[in-house]
Design a protein around this motif. Structure first.
Motif, PDB file in Angstrom:
ATOM      1  N   LEU A  31       0.823  -1.204   0.000  1.00  0.00           N
ATOM      2  CA  LEU A  31       0.000   0.000   0.000  1.00  0.00           C
ATOM      3  C   LEU A  31       0.861   1.259   0.000  1.00  0.00           C
ATOM      4  O   LEU A  31       0.567   2.228  -0.711  1.00  0.00           O
ATOM      5  CB  LEU A  31      -0.930   0.002   1.213  1.00  0.00           C
ATOM      6  N   ARG A  32       1.940   1.241   0.766  1.00  0.00           N
ATOM      7  CA  ARG A  32       2.822   2.410   0.815  1.00  0.00           C
ATOM      8  C   ARG A  32       3.537   2.601  -0.516  1.00  0.00           C
ATOM      9  O   ARG A  32       3.761   3.739  -0.955  1.00  0.00           O
ATOM     10  CB  ARG A  32       3.823   2.263   1.959  1.00  0.00           C
TER      11      ARG A  32
ATOM     12  N   ARG B 163       9.535   0.518 -11.412  1.00  0.00           N
ATOM     13  CA  ARG B 163      10.431  -0.315 -10.600  1.00  0.00           C
ATOM     14  C   ARG B 163       9.977  -0.361  -9.150  1.00  0.00           C
ATOM     15  O   ARG B 163      10.062  -1.406  -8.489  1.00  0.00           O
ATOM     16  CB  ARG B 163      11.878   0.210 -10.694  1.00  0.00           C
ATOM     17  N   ALA B 164       9.466   0.775  -8.635  1.00  0.00           N
ATOM     18  CA  ALA B 164       8.975   0.802  -7.247  1.00  0.00           C
ATOM     19  C   ALA B 164       7.778  -0.123  -7.077  1.00  0.00           C
ATOM     20  O   ALA B 164       7.655  -0.826  -6.069  1.00  0.00           O
ATOM     21  CB  ALA B 164       8.612   2.235  -6.859  1.00  0.00           C
ATOM     22  N   LEU B 165       6.886  -0.141  -8.063  1.00  0.00           N
ATOM     23  CA  LEU B 165       5.725  -1.034  -8.010  1.00  0.00           C
ATOM     24  C   LEU B 165       6.155  -2.489  -8.129  1.00  0.00           C
ATOM     25  O   LEU B 165       5.594  -3.374  -7.474  1.00  0.00           O
ATOM     26  CB  LEU B 165       4.742  -0.672  -9.123  1.00  0.00           C
ATOM     27  N   ALA B 166       7.143  -2.738  -8.971  1.00  0.00           N
ATOM     28  CA  ALA B 166       7.610  -4.111  -9.188  1.00  0.00           C
ATOM     29  C   ALA B 166       8.259  -4.688  -7.934  1.00  0.00           C
ATOM     30  O   ALA B 166       8.187  -5.898  -7.690  1.00  0.00           O
ATOM     31  CB  ALA B 166       8.592  -4.155 -10.359  1.00  0.00           C
ATOM     32  N   LYS B 167       8.893  -3.844  -7.119  1.00  0.00           N
ATOM     33  CA  LYS B 167       9.537  -4.325  -5.901  1.00  0.00           C
ATOM     34  C   LYS B 167       8.540  -4.962  -4.939  1.00  0.00           C
ATOM     35  O   LYS B 167       8.899  -5.832  -4.145  1.00  0.00           O
ATOM     36  CB  LYS B 167      10.275  -3.174  -5.203  1.00  0.00           C
TER      37      LYS B 167
ATOM     38  N   ALA C 247      -1.691   5.345   3.964  1.00  0.00           N
ATOM     39  CA  ALA C 247      -1.442   4.782   2.639  1.00  0.00           C
ATOM     40  C   ALA C 247      -2.743   4.317   1.997  1.00  0.00           C
ATOM     41  O   ALA C 247      -2.981   4.550   0.805  1.00  0.00           O
ATOM     42  CB  ALA C 247      -0.450   3.625   2.736  1.00  0.00           C
ATOM     43  N   THR C 248      -3.585   3.664   2.790  1.00  0.00           N
ATOM     44  CA  THR C 248      -4.862   3.180   2.259  1.00  0.00           C
ATOM     45  C   THR C 248      -5.723   4.340   1.774  1.00  0.00           C
ATOM     46  O   THR C 248      -6.343   4.263   0.709  1.00  0.00           O
ATOM     47  CB  THR C 248      -5.620   2.386   3.335  1.00  0.00           C
ATOM     48  N   GLN C 249      -5.752   5.426   2.538  1.00  0.00           N
ATOM     49  CA  GLN C 249      -6.569   6.579   2.160  1.00  0.00           C
ATOM     50  C   GLN C 249      -6.075   7.196   0.859  1.00  0.00           C
ATOM     51  O   GLN C 249      -6.880   7.538  -0.019  1.00  0.00           O
ATOM     52  CB  GLN C 249      -6.540   7.628   3.267  1.00  0.00           C
ATOM     53  N   ILE C 250      -4.760   7.313   0.704  1.00  0.00           N
ATOM     54  CA  ILE C 250      -4.208   7.881  -0.529  1.00  0.00           C
ATOM     55  C   ILE C 250      -4.571   7.011  -1.724  1.00  0.00           C
ATOM     56  O   ILE C 250      -5.034   7.496  -2.760  1.00  0.00           O
ATOM     57  CB  ILE C 250      -2.681   8.038  -0.420  1.00  0.00           C
ATOM     58  N   VAL C 251      -4.360   5.703  -1.579  1.00  0.00           N
ATOM     59  CA  VAL C 251      -4.634   4.778  -2.683  1.00  0.00           C
ATOM     60  C   VAL C 251      -6.107   4.808  -3.064  1.00  0.00           C
ATOM     61  O   VAL C 251      -6.461   4.913  -4.245  1.00  0.00           O
ATOM     62  CB  VAL C 251      -4.198   3.351  -2.312  1.00  0.00           C
ATOM     63  N   MET C 252      -6.985   4.707  -2.073  1.00  0.00           N
ATOM     64  CA  MET C 252      -8.419   4.688  -2.348  1.00  0.00           C
ATOM     65  C   MET C 252      -8.887   6.004  -2.962  1.00  0.00           C
ATOM     66  O   MET C 252      -9.677   6.020  -3.912  1.00  0.00           O
ATOM     67  CB  MET C 252      -9.198   4.398  -1.059  1.00  0.00           C
ATOM     68  N   ASN C 253      -8.395   7.125  -2.420  1.00  0.00           N
ATOM     69  CA  ASN C 253      -8.787   8.429  -2.961  1.00  0.00           C
ATOM     70  C   ASN C 253      -8.378   8.567  -4.419  1.00  0.00           C
ATOM     71  O   ASN C 253      -9.170   9.016  -5.262  1.00  0.00           O
ATOM     72  CB  ASN C 253      -8.166   9.559  -2.141  1.00  0.00           C
ATOM     73  N   GLU C 254      -7.139   8.203  -4.729  1.00  0.00           N
ATOM     74  CA  GLU C 254      -6.644   8.340  -6.098  1.00  0.00           C
ATOM     75  C   GLU C 254      -7.361   7.379  -7.038  1.00  0.00           C
ATOM     76  O   GLU C 254      -7.722   7.740  -8.163  1.00  0.00           O
ATOM     77  CB  GLU C 254      -5.135   8.100  -6.147  1.00  0.00           C
TER      78      GLU C 254
END
Length: 208
Positions: free
Chosen positions: A29-30, A71-75, A116-123
């Protein structure tokens, strides 16, 4: 004809279908909690494999920036490289098949996880809302007739118990799962990615 939305059967199929869904942990999530990364992840989910260059063109960013975020997502295994496609200079990326849940009860127990959850869900839902409004303002008049006939924007209100709401949600989810399973990899001249939304939630109590 078999009734594919019979509640007991539908509930079993939905549970089995989503038993392997990945629930994102705090680390994932982060990693995803960045507006551009959510958009990259969303494009890979909706439109299929992309390169850093193709994403940069779509997002108005530099390929260096999109490559860094890929690359950050792939990690965190949120996306993966397609090893047998492209070259060393033009790498292709995809989102692994399977469902993903942003709602992690354990992550919500920590400030970092909640943020992190709030940022992801909002976006994520802002992107979905922007797509809906773009269709309303431009697609309704600009789409071919067959897409106007094949699209639906609908809202309704019913008075339900929690059990009835769950029953309705299961029936809707079963229909969506069937469509995704049957047409996930379909190709053809008239085939386009179609977003499918389903919202079932209780309205807040009115004050006063």
């Amino acid at each position: 004809m078999e009734n594919t939305t019979d509640t007991p059967d539908a509930a079993a199929r939905v549970e089995e279908h989503h038993s392997g869904d990945r629930v994102l942990d705090t680390g994932a999530l982060r990693a995803l909690a960045h507006p551009l990364r959510v958009r990259i992840y969303d494009i890979l989910s909706q439109y299929g494999p992309q390169t850093a260059s193709s994403l940069a063109e779509k997002l108005g960013e530099s390929s260096g920036s999109t490559s860094y975020h890929l690359r950050a997502l792939a990690k965190q295994d949120l996306i993966q490289e397609i090893s047998d496609r492209g070259t060393g200079r033009e790498r292709w990326w995809e989102r692994p098949a399977g469902g993903v849940s942003f709602a992690n009860p354990d992550a919500m127990k920590t400030p970092a996880g909640r943020a992190a959850t709030q940022i992801v869900m909002n976006e994520f839902f802002q992107n979905r809302h922007d797509q809906l409004m773009a269709f309303i303002h431009g697609g309704l008049s600009g789409s071919a007739e067959q897409w106007q006939d094949g699209s639906m924007i609908s809202t309704a209100t019913a008075r339900l118990t929690p059990e009835q709401s769950k029953e309705l949600s299961v029936k809707i989810m079963a229909l969506i799962d069937d469509a995704v399973d049957n047409y996930r990899n379909q190709t053809g001249e008239d085939v386009r990615p179609v977003t499918i939304r389903a919202d079932v939630f209780p309205l807040p109590e009115l004050g006063g």
